[in-house]
Motif scaffolding. Structure first.
Motif, mmCIF file in Angstrom:
data_model
loop_
_atom_site.group_PDB
_atom_site.id
_atom_site.type_symbol
_atom_site.label_atom_id
_atom_site.label_comp_id
_atom_site.label_asym_id
_atom_site.label_seq_id
_atom_site.Cartn_x
_atom_site.Cartn_y
_atom_site.Cartn_z
ATOM 1 N N THR A 74 0.742 -1.094 -0.028
ATOM 2 C CA THR A 74 -0.056 -0.009 -0.135
ATOM 3 C C THR A 74 0.945 1.095 -0.109
ATOM 4 N N HIS A 75 0.288 2.528 -0.176
ATOM 5 C CA HIS A 75 1.099 3.562 0.135
ATOM 6 C C HIS A 75 1.478 3.661 1.389
ATOM 7 N N ALA A 76 2.898 4.160 1.531
ATOM 8 C CA ALA A 76 3.309 4.290 3.067
ATOM 9 C C ALA A 76 3.579 2.544 3.424
ATOM 10 N N PHE A 77 3.889 1.793 2.693
ATOM 11 C CA PHE A 77 4.042 0.462 3.098
ATOM 12 C C PHE A 77 5.399 0.159 4.083
ATOM 13 N N ASP A 78 6.146 1.151 3.855
ATOM 14 C CA ASP A 78 7.399 1.074 4.789
ATOM 15 C C ASP A 78 7.512 1.735 6.074
ATOM 16 N N GLU A 79 6.254 2.399 6.500
ATOM 17 C CA GLU A 79 6.252 3.372 7.554
ATOM 18 C C GLU A 79 5.149 2.712 8.790
ATOM 19 N N PRO A 80 5.908 2.331 9.842
ATOM 20 C CA PRO A 80 5.307 1.326 10.874
ATOM 21 C C PRO A 80 4.082 2.239 11.310
ATOM 22 N N GLY A 124 1.401 2.904 9.918
ATOM 23 C CA GLY A 124 0.385 3.140 8.939
ATOM 24 C C GLY A 124 -1.098 3.114 9.660
ATOM 25 N N ALA A 125 -1.799 3.808 9.065
ATOM 26 C CA ALA A 125 -3.206 4.007 9.111
ATOM 27 C C ALA A 125 -4.399 4.009 8.187
ATOM 28 N N GLY A 126 -5.649 3.646 8.440
ATOM 29 C CA GLY A 126 -6.604 3.555 7.229
ATOM 30 C C GLY A 126 -6.268 2.696 6.227
ATOM 31 N N PRO A 127 -6.184 3.081 5.040
ATOM 32 C CA PRO A 127 -5.743 2.097 3.804
ATOM 33 C C PRO A 127 -4.464 1.814 3.717
ATOM 34 N N MET A 128 -3.630 2.248 4.780
ATOM 35 C CA MET A 128 -2.214 1.810 4.546
ATOM 36 C C MET A 128 -1.652 1.088 5.609
ATOM 37 N N ARG A 129 -0.898 0.042 4.966
ATOM 38 C CA ARG A 129 -0.347 -1.161 5.982
ATOM 39 C C ARG A 129 0.813 -1.409 5.983
ATOM 40 N N HIS A 130 1.720 -1.286 7.312
ATOM 41 C CA HIS A 130 3.118 -1.448 7.146
ATOM 42 C C HIS A 130 3.347 -2.951 6.683
ATOM 43 N N ASP A 131 4.467 -3.182 6.050
ATOM 44 C CA ASP A 131 4.846 -4.422 5.549
ATOM 45 C C ASP A 131 6.286 -4.597 5.781
#
Length: 228
Positions: A211-217, A219-226
């Motif tokens: 997702t958008h901002a996948f590298d950011e711990p 994450g919120a909403g549609p953004m998921r940390h990977d």
């Protein structure tokens, strides 16, 4: 509107240096955070340090006295500081940091995440011919010839980025990371923007299944940390 030097004077106290503990003139990478999170940027900065490169994290919001909550409410929604205006921060940081004795101004890299990537793309494509561009009185003051590399992580290329199809006027070697499940752009749109950026100079792309901002711990909403 201010001069490039004045803009840097505002940004410098809010710029974090991570690099080898010496005074050698080393290559440097300038890191520009997203409109939301930035907690992961020190990890990138440490990776640069391990490679013998100086990293500078420029806090565009702290320099303006804005909290993360304020930025989420105003910058993320497009009310304040759109990419073309923040491009002035990019120019000011290039000019200011290239003058440091411990930085090799002929070997600079720019790295931007989301809104930060948008700002970098606007800076590289700006005509820089008239006072007022990027909200700078002297938009041509910074020398871009020392910028040799660009890293764009899921750069914002949505409808608010009205200049996204404007060709870059300076085309350094570039790696763009596209998130396949980015809620702010389709992969096709991101590819189209990158296709026109540098004309005959191909931009290296990496499309990740995230997702958008996948590298950011945080994450919120549609953004998921990977983590992987």
């Amino acid at each position: 509107m201010d001069t490039t030097a004045e803009r840097w004077a505002m940004l410098e106290p809010h710029t974090q240096h991570v690099g080898p503990d010496d005074d050698r003139a080393r290559p440097a990478v300038l890191l520009f955070h997203a409109a939301g999170g930035r907690a992961h940027l020190p990890l990138y900065a440490e990776a640069a340090k391990a490679a013998g490169i100086r990293a500078f994290i420029i806090d565009s919001f702290g320099a303006r006295g804005w909290s993360r909550a304020f930025a989420l409410a105003t910058v993320c929604t497009g009310v304040r500081l759109r990419g073309w205006a923040r491009a002035g921060d990019v120019m000011a940081a290039i000019q200011g940091l290239s003058q440091r004795p411990d930085v090799d101004g002929s070997r600079l890299g720019l790295a931007g995440w989301s809104h930060g990537g948008w700002a970098i793309m606007e800076a590289l494509s700006a005509p820089r011919e008239m006072a007022g561009e990027m909200l700078l009185r002297d938009p041509a003051a910074a020398d871009l010839s020392g910028v040799k590399a660009v890293f764009l992580a899921y750069p914002y290329v949505g409808v608010a980025a009205t200049g996204r199809f404007r060709p870059w006027r300076h085309c350094p070697k570039t790696l763009a990371v596209i998130a396949a499940r980015d809620h702010l752009t389709t992969v096709r749109n991101a590819e189209r923007v990158l296709d026109v950026a540098c004309g005959h100079v191909e931009i290296e792309r990496w499309t990740v299944d995230g997702t958008h901002a996948f590298d950011e711990p945080t994450g919120a909403g549609p953004m998921r940390h990977d983590q992987a």
